[in-house]
Design a protein around this motif. Structure first.
Motif, short mmCIF file in Angstrom:
data_model
loop_
_atom_site.label_atom_id
_atom_site.label_comp_id
_atom_site.label_asym_id
_atom_site.label_seq_id
_atom_site.Cartn_x
_atom_site.Cartn_y
_atom_site.Cartn_z
N GLY A 119 10.21 -5.11 4.60
CA GLY A 119 8.66 -5.59 4.32
C GLY A 119 7.32 -4.51 3.97
O GLY A 119 7.35 -4.89 2.69
N MET A 120 7.67 -3.64 3.98
CA MET A 120 6.66 -2.09 4.30
C MET A 120 7.06 -1.79 1.93
O MET A 120 6.52 -1.81 0.91
N MET A 121 8.62 -2.02 1.97
CA MET A 121 8.55 -1.43 0.30
C MET A 121 8.24 -3.32 -0.72
O MET A 121 7.80 -2.15 -1.72
N GLU A 122 8.11 -4.01 -0.24
CA GLU A 122 8.13 -4.94 -0.74
C GLU A 122 6.52 -5.01 -1.39
O GLU A 122 6.56 -5.21 -1.86
N VAL A 123 5.81 -4.34 -0.05
CA VAL A 123 4.02 -4.39 -0.41
C VAL A 123 4.36 -3.07 -1.51
O VAL A 123 2.94 -3.39 -2.30
N VAL A 124 5.04 -2.49 -0.87
CA VAL A 124 4.84 -1.40 -2.24
C VAL A 124 4.63 -2.05 -3.22
O VAL A 124 4.47 -1.44 -4.77
N PHE A 125 6.13 -2.17 -3.77
CA PHE A 125 6.86 -2.73 -5.15
C PHE A 125 5.91 -3.69 -5.59
O PHE A 125 5.20 -3.77 -7.06
N SER B 165 0.03 -2.62 -11.75
CA SER B 165 0.10 -1.28 -12.73
C SER B 165 1.76 -1.59 -13.25
O SER B 165 2.49 -1.73 -13.69
N SER B 166 1.50 -0.14 -14.46
CA SER B 166 2.26 0.11 -15.01
C SER B 166 2.53 1.27 -15.76
O SER B 166 1.32 2.32 -15.43
N GLY B 167 3.62 2.41 -16.37
CA GLY B 167 3.51 3.52 -16.64
C GLY B 167 3.55 4.63 -15.50
O GLY B 167 4.04 4.21 -14.44
N PHE B 168 2.55 5.65 -15.66
CA PHE B 168 2.48 6.41 -14.95
C PHE B 168 1.90 5.91 -12.81
O PHE B 168 2.37 6.07 -12.56
N GLY B 169 1.13 4.74 -13.73
CA GLY B 169 0.48 4.18 -12.11
C GLY B 169 1.07 3.76 -11.50
O GLY B 169 1.60 3.64 -9.84
N TYR B 170 2.54 3.09 -12.26
CA TYR B 170 4.00 2.48 -11.91
C TYR B 170 4.80 3.36 -10.56
O TYR B 170 4.90 3.30 -9.42
N VAL C 36 4.80 7.63 -4.60
CA VAL C 36 3.76 7.64 -3.19
C VAL C 36 4.38 7.44 -1.50
O VAL C 36 4.06 6.77 -0.71
N GLY C 37 4.30 5.72 -2.39
CA GLY C 37 5.25 4.78 -1.54
C GLY C 37 5.43 5.68 -0.80
O GLY C 37 6.24 5.04 0.88
#
Length: 649
Positions: free
Chosen positions: A575-581, A587-592, A598-599
Motif C-alpha cells: 500500500g505504501m509503495m502504491e502511494v509513492v508511485f 510528475s515526469s522526468g526528474f520529478g518522477y 525519496v519514497g
C-alpha cells in the motif's frame, strides 16, 4: 546453540600456597570465583582471607599520577619480565617525575590564566593615567576598580542625595560600565554595601604597580613567554612518555594482573592452616586447570557438574554458531537462561529472520538492509549489523516470492515466465483473494509458533523437574491439548467443512485439559506425593483459579491474533509503495525519479524500523513469555588484563 557445560571447582591447600593457586586460576583465563561460605552450612570454622595487595599504595599513587597527567597506558604481554625491588623504585621515580611535570603544568596554566585575565580587565582602564600604587597609599580615601551593569548604572541616580556614591566610568562594553568609585575611609563600608547591592564586581587593578598602560604592555610581553614555556614543558613531557612508554605499560599491566590475583585470594577462606577457593570453570578447561593446580604441593581439587550445583546458580556461557551468535544479543537483552534452562538463541534466530522476511518482503529493500547491516557491523561495530544481514537477505527472498523490487510489483514477471511459464507473478498481494489468504496465513503462523512455544515449555519444565508446570500448566501438556484441540476444531470446520466437535471430543480434549489447568496446584502436589495437597481454602482457590483460567484462555486468543501484524505489514508495504508511485506518476522526468527514490528511502527506513520492533515484540511477548524465564547470570571469569577472551558464543 546451547549452554556451555560448566563445572564447580573446589581448591584446597596449605595457606602458604594460596598465592600460587590464585596465580594458576588467573592465568587460566577461565575461572570465576564464588563465595565458599555459600557452599557450606556450617561456616563457623571458616575465616575470610585478608589478602591485601602489598603494592596498593604504589598502585594508587601510580594510577592517580597517570590519570591526572592524561597518560593512556596500554596492556602489554608480561611474559619474560619480572617485577623486582629495583622495578618498584623505578615506579616510584616515574610517579615523582610525572607528578613533577603535572605540578609545573598546573602552575604555568594558572599563571597564564591570571595573565590573560589581567590583560582582559586592564584594557578597560588604559586611558586612566594614574599610578595605581599611589592610589593604594592614600590615607583618607579608598578606591575600588571594577565593572557595573548598565541597568545598575542607571539606578545610581536614586542615590543622588549621597555625595559619596559616585561611579567614574572609564569604558563600556555590551553589558557593563568599567570604572571606579572613590569614598572616604570613614564611609567606605556603607559605600561598599551600596555598590554591592548594585551588583558591582571588583577586579584586581588595585594589585598593580604603575599605570594600567604600563601593566598592559608588561603582560602582553609576558604572556607569549609563558605560553612558550608551557609548550616546551608539553614537548618535554611527550618525550618522557615516548622514552618510558614500554616501562609505564609494563607497570600498568603488572599492577592490573597482580590485583586480579588478590581479587581471587580475597574470595578464599581459611580454616586451621589451610585455604579453600570455590568457583566455576568451563568443562573444556577444567582438566588442564586441575592438572596445573595439583602440581602445586599440598593443593587438591574437586570438580562437580553444574547440574548438581543448581542451588548455587551456576553462571551461563552461550555457545552459538556463526548464524545464531548475532541473535544472542536479543537473548541477553531479555535475560540469560538459567543453567538448566533452554537456550532460545537458535529459536530466535530462525523465527526472527523468517518473520522479518515475510513482513519486509521486497528484493531491493532487502538487499539495501543487508548492505546497511554490513556497514553497521564493519564500520560502526554495532551488534545489530550482524542481525540485519540475514534479515535483509530474508526480506529479499520473500520479496522475490511477492515479485516486488523497490516497489515495482511486476518487474520480475519475465523471470517467473522464463522459469515457471507464468504470465505474471503468482502472488498479487493487493488482490482481495490474496489479501484473505495472507491474513489466514498470518494466523496460521501464529498458531504454529504458539504451539511450538508450548512444546518448548514442556521440554524445559521436565528438564528442570517442574512436573506441575510440565503436565498441568497452561503452557504444559494440558494447555497444549486444549489449544491444539480448539485449533484443530476451528480449522476442520472453517477450512475443510468437517465438524469434529462431538461431545466426546469436547469433553476429553477441551473440558478435561481445562479442569487440569484449573486444578493445577493440588494435582501437582498429588503427583509429587505430597500429603498437604489441598489448598487452605477451596473457595478462595476456586475463585482465583477461575479468573486465572479466564486469563489463560484469553491469552491463547490474543497471542494468536497478535500475529495478524505479520500479514498486515505485507499489505502495508504494498500500500505504501502504491502511494509513492501514485505521487510519482503525477510528475515526469526528474520529478518522477526524485519521488520514487525519496519514497523508497522513506518506506524502507520506516518499515525496517517498525518490522524490527514488531518482530521483537512477537518474540518476547507472544513466545518467550510461554517457555522462557531468563533468570541466568553471565559467566565472568577473572582474566589476565593483557589477554582478551572471546565473547559469549
Amino acid at each position: 546453540m546451547a549452554i556451555a557445560k560448566i563445572k564447580c571447582l573446589r581448591v584446597i591447600g596449605l595457606t602458604d600456597k594460596l598465592f600460587d593457586a590464585a596465580e594458576v586460576l588467573v592465568q587460566s583465563q577461565s575461572f570465576e570465583p564464588d563465595d565458599p561460605l555459600s557452599f557450606h552450612s556450617d561456616v563457623k570454622m571458616f575465616v575470610p582471607v585478608q589478602a591485601a595487595n602489598p603494592y596498593s599504595d604504589v598502585v594508587e599513587s601510580f594510577n592517580a599520577a597517570v590519570d591526572a597527567s592524561g597518560i593512556e597506558c596500554e596492556l602489554c604481554d608480561l611474559t619474560g619480565r619480572e617485577f623486582t625491588d629495583d622495578t618498584l623504585e623505578k615506579v616510584k621515580q616515574s610517579v615523582d617525575e610525572i607528578n613533577g611535570f603535572a605540578d609545573k603544568r598546573i602552575l604555568l596554566e594558572d599563571e597564564i590564566a591570571r595573565c590573560e585575565k589581567g590583560i582582559e580587565q586592564i584594557k578597560h582602564f588604559l586611558d586612566l593615567d594614574l599610578e595605581i600604587d599611589k592610589i593604594n597609599n592614600c590615607r583618607y580615601i579608598k578606591a575600588n576598580f571594577g565593572k557595573l551593569p548598565k541597568e545598575s548604572f542607571e539606578k545610581m541616580q536614586e542615590y543622588s542625595d549621597n555625595p559619596f556614591v559616585v561611579f567614574f566610568p572609564c569604558s563600556l562594553d555590551d553589558d557593563f560600565y568599567w570604572g571606579l568609585y572613590i569614598s572616604p575611609i570613614s564611609n567606605s563600608d556603607d559605600v561598599d554595601r551600596i555598590f554591592s547591592g548594585l551588583y558591582f564586581e571588583s577586579c584586581g587593578v588595585l594589585e598593580l604597580d604603575g599605570t594600567p598602560s604600563e601593566f598592559y604592555e608588561e603582560q602582553q610581553k609576558k604572556l607569549p613567554e609563558l605560553k612558550q614555556k608551557l609548550e616546551n614543558l608539553k614537548a618535554e613531557f611527550d618525550e618522557f612518555k615516548r622514552r618510558n612508554s614500554d616501562d609505564l605499560n609494563f607497570y600498568y599491566s603488572y599492577f592490573a594482573d597482580q590485583q586480579k590475583r588478590y581479587d581471587v585470594m580475597a574470595k578464599a577462606v581459611t580454616y586451621s592452616k589451610s585455604f579453600m577457593i570455590v568457583g566455576w570453570v568451563p568443562e573444556e578447561n577444567s582438566g588442564e586447570i586441575v592438572e596445573k593446580l595439583t602440581k602445586i604441593e599440598s593443593v587438591e581439587c574437586k570438580l562437580t557438574d553444574g547440574m548438581k550445583e543448581l542451588k548455587h546458580s551456576p553462571p551461563v556461557r552461550l555457545k552459538n554458531n556463526v548464524f545464531t551468535r548475532a541473535f544472542s544479543y536479543f537473548t541477553e537483552m531479555y535475560g540469560l537462561p538459567g543453567y538448566n534452562e533452554f537456550d532460545p538463541t537458535a529459536f530466535v534466530a530462525i523465527t526472527y529472520t523468517i518473520l522479518f522476511g515475510i513482513m519486509f518482503g521486497d528484493v531491493g529493500h532487502g538487499i539495501m538492509v543487508a548492505l546497511f547491516g554490513v556497514f553497521m557491523k564493519k564500520k560502526m561495530k554495532n551488534p545489530l549489523g550482524s542481525i540485519l544481514i540475514p534479515c535483509g537477505i530474508s526480506g529479499a527472498v520473500f520479496g522475490a516470492v511477492y515479485g516486488s523490487v523497490f516497489g515495482y510489483e511486476h518487474l520480475l514477471d519475465p523471470v517467473f515466465h522464463a522459469l515457471f511459464g507464468f504470465e505474471e507473478k503468482p502472488i498479487e498481494v493487493m488482490k482481495p483473494a490474496t489479501t484473505n489468504m495472507i491474513i489466514y496465513a498470518a494466523v496460521g503462523i501464529g498458531m504454529l509458533l504458539v504451539t511450538l512455544a508450548i512444546i518448548l515449555n514442556i521440554i524445559v519444565s521436565f528438564r528442570t523437574n517442574d512436573k506441575e508446570e510440565a503436565i498441568f500448566g497452561s503452557n504444559g501438556i494440558a494447555g497444549l491439548l486444549f489449544y491444539v484441540s480448539v485449533v484443530a476444531m476451528l480449522i476442520s470446520q472453517m477450512v475443510f467443512g468437517v465438524k469434529i466437535a462431538s461431545p466426546a471430543y469436547i469433553a476429553c480434549l477441551i473440558v478435561i485439559p481445562l479442569l487440569m489447568i484449573f486444578l493445577k496446584e493440588p494435582l501437582g502436589r498429588l503427583s509429587q506425593g505430597k500429603k498437604e495437597w489441598q489448598p487452605e481454602s477451596w473457595g478462595g482457590y476456586c475463585v482465583q483459579s477461575f479468573f486465572e483460567l479466564f486469563e489463560y484462555a484469553l491469552s491463547y486468543v490474543t497471542n494468536t491474533m497478535s500475529f495478524l501484524r505479520v500479514g498486515a505489514f505485507v499489505l502495508v508495504h504494498a500500500g505504501m509503495m502504491e502511494v509513492v508511485f501514485t505521487l510519482a506518476n503525477m510528475s515526469s522526468g526528474f520529478g518522477y525519479v526524485a519521488i520514487v527514490v525519496v519514497g523508497n528511502i522513506f518506506v524502507m527506513g520506516l518499515e525496517a524500523l517498525l518490522v524490527c520492533i514488531q518482530v521483537l515484540r512477537l518474540e518476547f511477548y507472544e513466545m518467550f513469555g510461554r517457555f522462557y524465564k531468563g533468570s541466568g547470570r553471565a559467566f565472568k571469569p577473572v582474566k589476565n588484563s593483557n589477554v582478551k577472551l572471546p565473547a559469549n558464543g
